[in-house]
Design a protein around this motif. Structure first.
Motif, PDB file in Angstrom:
ATOM      1  N   TRP A  12       0.824  -1.212   0.000  1.00  0.00           N
ATOM      2  CA  TRP A  12       0.000   0.000   0.000  1.00  0.00           C
ATOM      3  C   TRP A  12       0.857   1.261   0.000  1.00  0.00           C
ATOM      4  CZ3 TRP A  12      -4.480  -0.341  -1.922  1.00  0.00           C
ATOM      5  CH2 TRP A  12      -5.266  -1.482  -1.738  1.00  0.00           C
ATOM      6  N   ARG A  13       2.006   1.191   0.690  1.00  0.00           N
ATOM      7  CA  ARG A  13       2.920   2.331   0.621  1.00  0.00           C
ATOM      8  C   ARG A  13       3.348   2.580  -0.829  1.00  0.00           C
ATOM      9  NH1 ARG A  13       4.715   1.534   5.840  1.00  0.00           N
ATOM     10  NH2 ARG A  13       5.954  -0.296   5.322  1.00  0.00           N
ATOM     11  N   GLU A  14       3.677   1.496  -1.500  1.00  0.00           N
ATOM     12  CA  GLU A  14       4.073   1.642  -2.899  1.00  0.00           C
ATOM     13  C   GLU A  14       2.919   2.135  -3.771  1.00  0.00           C
ATOM     14  OE1 GLU A  14       7.608  -1.712  -3.278  1.00  0.00           O
ATOM     15  OE2 GLU A  14       5.736  -1.949  -4.406  1.00  0.00           O
ATOM     16  N   ARG A  15       1.742   1.616  -3.483  1.00  0.00           N
ATOM     17  CA  ARG A  15       0.582   2.056  -4.283  1.00  0.00           C
ATOM     18  C   ARG A  15       0.362   3.555  -4.108  1.00  0.00           C
ATOM     19  NH1 ARG A  15      -3.659  -0.739  -6.389  1.00  0.00           N
ATOM     20  NH2 ARG A  15      -1.937  -2.071  -7.016  1.00  0.00           N
ATOM     21  N   ALA A  16       0.463   4.009  -2.878  1.00  0.00           N
ATOM     22  CA  ALA A  16       0.317   5.454  -2.620  1.00  0.00           C
ATOM     23  C   ALA A  16       1.418   6.234  -3.334  1.00  0.00           C
ATOM     24  CB  ALA A  16       0.352   5.736  -1.123  1.00  0.00           C
ATOM     25  N   ALA A  17       2.632   5.689  -3.281  1.00  0.00           N
ATOM     26  CA  ALA A  17       3.758   6.371  -3.935  1.00  0.00           C
ATOM     27  C   ALA A  17       3.552   6.441  -5.441  1.00  0.00           C
ATOM     28  CB  ALA A  17       5.063   5.648  -3.608  1.00  0.00           C
ATOM     29  N   LEU A  18       3.014   5.362  -6.013  1.00  0.00           N
ATOM     30  CA  LEU A  18       2.753   5.326  -7.455  1.00  0.00           C
ATOM     31  C   LEU A  18       1.646   6.305  -7.840  1.00  0.00           C
ATOM     32  CD1 LEU A  18       3.182   3.845 -10.225  1.00  0.00           C
ATOM     33  CD2 LEU A  18       1.465   2.188  -9.471  1.00  0.00           C
ATOM     34  N   LEU A  19       0.619   6.362  -7.013  1.00  0.00           N
ATOM     35  CA  LEU A  19      -0.541   7.192  -7.359  1.00  0.00           C
ATOM     36  C   LEU A  19      -0.310   8.682  -7.103  1.00  0.00           C
ATOM     37  CD1 LEU A  19      -3.577   5.027  -6.167  1.00  0.00           C
ATOM     38  CD2 LEU A  19      -3.192   5.899  -8.491  1.00  0.00           C
ATOM     39  N   THR A  20       0.579   9.010  -6.171  1.00  0.00           N
ATOM     40  CA  THR A  20       0.719  10.425  -5.789  1.00  0.00           C
ATOM     41  C   THR A  20       1.056  11.346  -6.967  1.00  0.00           C
ATOM     42  OG1 THR A  20       1.225   9.899  -3.489  1.00  0.00           O
ATOM     43  CG2 THR A  20       1.935  12.060  -4.276  1.00  0.00           C
ATOM     44  N   PRO A  21       2.087  11.046  -7.769  1.00  0.00           N
ATOM     45  CA  PRO A  21       2.371  11.985  -8.869  1.00  0.00           C
ATOM     46  C   PRO A  21       1.236  12.052  -9.895  1.00  0.00           C
ATOM     47  CG  PRO A  21       3.772  10.027  -9.011  1.00  0.00           C
ATOM     48  CD  PRO A  21       3.098   9.979  -7.682  1.00  0.00           C
ATOM     49  N   ILE A  22       0.534  10.948 -10.088  1.00  0.00           N
ATOM     50  CA  ILE A  22      -0.592  10.976 -11.039  1.00  0.00           C
ATOM     51  C   ILE A  22      -1.723  11.813 -10.464  1.00  0.00           C
ATOM     52  CG2 ILE A  22      -2.198   9.572 -12.395  1.00  0.00           C
ATOM     53  CD1 ILE A  22      -0.275   7.193 -11.970  1.00  0.00           C
ATOM     54  N   ALA A  23      -1.997  11.589  -9.168  1.00  0.00           N
ATOM     55  CA  ALA A  23      -3.067  12.356  -8.523  1.00  0.00           C
ATOM     56  C   ALA A  23      -2.771  13.842  -8.588  1.00  0.00           C
ATOM     57  CB  ALA A  23      -3.219  11.908  -7.069  1.00  0.00           C
ATOM     58  N   LYS A  24      -1.525  14.203  -8.289  1.00  0.00           N
ATOM     59  CA  LYS A  24      -1.170  15.623  -8.292  1.00  0.00           C
ATOM     60  C   LYS A  24      -1.280  16.210  -9.699  1.00  0.00           C
ATOM     61  CE  LYS A  24       1.541  19.469  -8.098  1.00  0.00           C
ATOM     62  NZ  LYS A  24       2.060  20.275  -9.216  1.00  0.00           N
ATOM     63  N   SER A  25      -0.686  15.552 -10.672  1.00  0.00           N
ATOM     64  CA  SER A  25      -0.555  16.167 -11.994  1.00  0.00           C
ATOM     65  C   SER A  25      -1.819  16.029 -12.833  1.00  0.00           C
ATOM     66  CB  SER A  25       0.602  15.526 -12.766  1.00  0.00           C
ATOM     67  OG  SER A  25       1.803  15.772 -12.105  1.00  0.00           O
ATOM     68  N   PHE A  26      -2.366  14.843 -12.878  1.00  0.00           N
ATOM     69  CA  PHE A  26      -3.538  14.665 -13.734  1.00  0.00           C
ATOM     70  C   PHE A  26      -4.675  15.553 -13.242  1.00  0.00           C
ATOM     71  CE2 PHE A  26      -7.435  12.584 -15.218  1.00  0.00           C
ATOM     72  CZ  PHE A  26      -7.152  12.466 -16.568  1.00  0.00           C
ATOM     73  N   ALA A  27      -4.867  15.597 -11.922  1.00  0.00           N
ATOM     74  CA  ALA A  27      -5.973  16.388 -11.371  1.00  0.00           C
ATOM     75  C   ALA A  27      -5.744  17.883 -11.555  1.00  0.00           C
ATOM     76  CB  ALA A  27      -6.169  16.058  -9.891  1.00  0.00           C
ATOM     77  N   THR A  28      -4.507  18.340 -11.431  1.00  0.00           N
ATOM     78  CA  THR A  28      -4.283  19.784 -11.571  1.00  0.00           C
ATOM     79  C   THR A  28      -4.302  20.210 -13.040  1.00  0.00           C
ATOM     80  OG1 THR A  28      -1.877  19.474 -11.448  1.00  0.00           O
ATOM     81  CG2 THR A  28      -3.020  20.001  -9.398  1.00  0.00           C
TER      82      THR A  28
END
Lengths: 591, 591
Positions: free
Chosen positions: A385-401
């Protein structure tokens, strides 16, 4: 006027992002559905009724500096105090400091709503929450004892002081310096820029977390330490003491988020007496960057929420206008007189695109928060789950913004000429949204992070496992045999193949040390990933069998997305795989 | 600071848009190459040295209204007078009224430069030029005699008064009314909004062209007449007489183009005495819309030039910053310290994309101007050229203005945090650019125009003939055997096939009366067409064997475009052909 979409938010949390399973026998089983509903409803009410009505005055007046003091816009001081009094600042904070220790999923949902109400306002608690987390994880017991409760309550706010004029994305070159004192404290000297809510009148004290360099520190990022530097020194009994040797020198004149003071902060120039700003070390000397990363990962997802928030607010506004404004006659219009512009196919296209990007960004960011919660609370597979969060964080930040900017721009277009008039309010969303792809690591840096640090996690098993999960969603759409999905299953399958191919190509280039080629396609790759997630999460929502009566609409929006937006993934894969070759020669054109 | 790219502009005019052939034995054979160079150089100098330095003050101060008078920003009154004194206003106007009767190609090139200098400033002459053309084509000899020379000289400026609060895209419902008087004049009553440069202090008189409805006029667009309504009445001897019964009631507070006064105009309320604003009919009663379309087609291309202009200025600024700003170490960087950010692949990607969209938009708009010139001046195939201009106009307007927004937004991103600070100047480009996809017919309306009115021209032979010409460019790339083109020939071929398929599909739907389906994909189709033209025109530029030493760079940029941007055409074709089916069900999501 913005109205918090509480029902949709709850649905996405529970049935798309994984909260329902986590409650039902999972690590969130303490959390009752009723509590979730109650928190979301009250957060929605506060955002809708208290924050949103003060957004315009904040934009018009902005934060104002005089004599080193920053005055917040009319009404914002009380707004902030009421907000803090509601306990919102400590939603996820530790109970021993007065927090409620609730999951991050609830906090990001609430953050979305605060930001939809006013992004400039929501920035203040966003920074405080990051400071709380860094202090909680890395601070000494004494520091935590002295500061955390008042920060959790929101009586005191927090800031992050990283940037200097020559040191933005690259913190290794920062120059602010710290000197050791015999009593164990430090003195801080230097200038920091772009400090969000660095000075204001809404709270009694401001706790600055400041990166600085000790005299004997190694060069580069390994010589940076993190210090806690309060605006007012705090006496042993917790009362406020002398003013510390730091001040706000000036405010930036910005494109948007006018209500949020963006400060140039000066430490240690003696303006308020003293010889250097008094600071206390957080964590170990020269390990400041690691401490700051605790704040930054948190902040990256929080910035992603700003993107979702602008998407939602801009979409609501555009739909309302399109229903009301009449102009021309749409094909098939049988009413008398002009048709509402929402009947025109081109307007429908814009609004559905806005809606799809909103829902997709929301699902991605909430899924990221879910992974963070699981990493903290699950009894097994925490590393996964730590890795999943790490993987999703840059996508969440960039795609959403990026979506925030695109959706706000479409929102202006839907409004026609009125969209360009500031009083309409559609333009503010674009002005506010435009910073989010830049701060907390530009979206280009997020893409580099995704490709070079996140894809290789667990020898690429993390990303491959994720793609396998997503394929199962596409298969579930296929086996549902629901006509409403149209070509969704095929489209998802094809886009997932694009993602898989692009991922393999990038991993091969990284393995061969051909990083320039991999980096050339990093941004198209991040968007490709985000679009695939959008399609898959909308499908997951469409498949969720719920009683809220919106099931058909969700399937229809998913189909629109699959048959209109996902066609881009093939082009993006192509850019990743074939785009870089032309860079070298074309670079000369920029000479 | 902006520096007019005179060499690139001249190259595009001559070797991409067709001016060289038109001069060499064609209908522009009167035009010497030396004259072209001299005009472009002097226009470039004026834009660079006179206009651009006053852009910021215009943005900061904006136009200011007090007591019905509009004050232009400091320095703009003299700027306008110097500009007019240079003869720039009459570049294409008829010689009998003091114009120079030069080709439109030169005027759009000059317009690009004025707009790069300051879009808000350039709007003033843009409107005057449209008014001159409408008056010249449709006005009576007496009206032309009285007004045209002073408008051509720029002593007097012109406006277009179309929009009313409820009548924007749909002019059929406008309510401003006109009454006949026995002396042959009319009295005009009503309110008009969004009137660009409707009132200001830079010229002695303002000649308003106003759409209004006569008492006995048919409903809808067939009952609209066009009137000339001067701010000051003009005596028989040409001197200025009484103030006419019209005034500026208020100015809009806009996202951008602050220096351009956007006025609400009131006609006939008696504020300056009189009973109704005195107006003179232009053309015939109830045929006003046709007259106005003369202005509007002209204005649509002129708005396209604003898109090109912002692209160019924003790209220059971003490249300059990216060379200067250092941060981090790019892959392969061997210099000491941090690398300039222009070395980072993601920044290169952004800058090359900006450059490609700039050059593509420029080529498309210049090609449109070429078609207009040919339609007016060629001795044969005039109808063909009229159709070509008609086909290119919506693409020139929409593709270039969308590019303006996208490129300005990328420009902010390249600047990082500094891009969000107003003093940097990058944000102004986005604020200014954002209106261009809206006014003079929203880009959605342009797309409808392209699909429903332009594709069917000459039984679709016009568009098919154009595609055949473009295919010849792709073939020329292939037979050139130049390695630098990389996969350009294949990419162009594939994108042209996408364009051809999408065109055929749309024409079939139109023939079957299935217009809602065709309209659903109109915007993606327009972008598809624009991207194909971008690729083809960049290739044509790359193939042109010129002595300016930039040939390799042009080929390299073409390759970047073909291998990075053209992959989108397949997705766009897919949206045109398969996107519409999902609209009907998804429409319910917007309820």
């Amino acid at each position: 006027m913005y109205k918090a979409p509480v029902q949709e938010i709850a649905f996405t949390l529970k049935h798309v992002a994984g909260m329902a399973e986590a409650i039902d026998g999972g690590p969130l089983s303490d959390l009752g559905e009723d509590l979730v509903e109650a928190i979301l409803a009250e957060a929605g009410r506060f955002a809708t009724e208290e924050i949103a009505p003060l957004a315009d005055v904040g934009d018009r007046q902005g934060a104002r500096l005089s004599n080193g003091e920053v005055k917040t816009p009319d009404g914002w001081r009380d707004l902030y105090r009421n907000w803090a009094a509601g306990g919102w600042n400590g939603l996820t904070a530790a109970e021993e400091f007065g927090g409620q220790a609730l999951p991050h999923m609830l906090n990001v949902a609430a953050l979305e709503m605060w930001n939809s109400g006013s992004m400039a306002f929501a920035l203040c608690p966003t920074l405080t929450m990051g400071a709380i987390e860094a202090l909680n994880v890395h601070g000494s017991a004494a520091l935590k004892e002295k500061y955390l409760a008042r920060m959790v309550s929101g009586e005191w706010t927090g800031t992050m002081n990283l940037t200097e004029p020559h040191a933005g994305s690259d913190l290794g070159v920062l120059k602010a310096r710290a000197e050791r004192r015999e009593d164990g404290t430090y003195r801080i000297f230097g200038q920091k820029i772009f400090i969000t809510w660095g000075e204001h009148d809404a709270a009694e004290n401001i706790i600055h977390l400041v990166l600085a360099r000790l005299p004997d520190a190694p060069d580069g990022t390994r010589g940076i330490s993190l210090f806690l530097v309060p605006k007012f020194l705090v006496n042993e009994d917790g009362s406020l003491g002398a003013r510390n040797d730091l001040h706000c020198h000036s405010l930036e004149h910005k494109l948007g988020i006018h209500g949020s003071p963006t400060c140039t902060m000066i430490y240690g120039d003696g303006k308020f007496g003293g010889k250097g700003a008094v600071g206390w070390l957080i964590g170990e000397e020269n390990k400041g960057l690691a401490c700051m990363f605790t704040m930054m990962n948190n902040a990256r997802l929080a910035v992603g929420m700003q993107g979702v928030a602008i998407c939602e607010a801009a979409t609501q506004k555009a739909i309302a206008y399109a229903k009301e404004r009449t102009q021309g006659k749409a094909p098939g219009w049988r009413g008398s007189g002009m048709s509402p512009i929402i009947e025109h196919p081109d307007v429908i296209r814009m609004l559905l695109t806005m809606k799809a990007l909103t829902q997709g960004s929301r699902a991605i960011t909430y899924a990221c928060a879910h992974a963070i919660d699981m990493a903290h609370r699950a009894t097994e597979r925490q590393e996964h789950w730590r890795e999943r969060a790490a993987l999703l964080t840059p996508i969440a930040k960039s795609f959403a913004t990026d979506a925030g900017v695109d959706v706000a721009s479409l929102g202006i277009q839907v409004h026609g000429g009125m969209g360009f008039i500031e009083e309409t309010g559609a333009a503010r969303y674009l002005r506010d949204a435009r910073i989010a792809p830049i701060y907390e690591g530009t979206n280009g840096i997020q893409a580099i992070d995704l490709v070079t640090r996140k894809l290789p996690l667990s020898d690429s098993k993390q990303v491959r496992g994720f793609i396998t999960e997503l394929k199962a969603i596409a298969e579930a759409v296929r086996s549902s045999n629901l006509d409403g999905f149209g070509a969704t299953a095929d489209r998802l399958g094809s886009s997932l193949a694009d993602l898989e191919d692009a991922t393999s190509w990038l991993l091969e280039r990284l393995a061969e040390g051909r990083s320039a080629e991999a980096l050339s396609g990093a941004t198209p790759y991040l968007r490709l990933f985000g679009l695939v997630l959008t399609g898959c999460y909308l499908a997951k929502g469409g498949l969720a069998n719920t009683a809220d009566g919106l099931g058909e609409g969700r399937i229809a929006l998913c189909r629109f997305t699959a048959e209109n937006l996902l066609s881009e993934t093939a082009a993006l894969k192509d850019r990743v795989v074939h785009g870089a070759e032309s860079f070298a020669a074309a670079r000369a054109v920029l000479a």
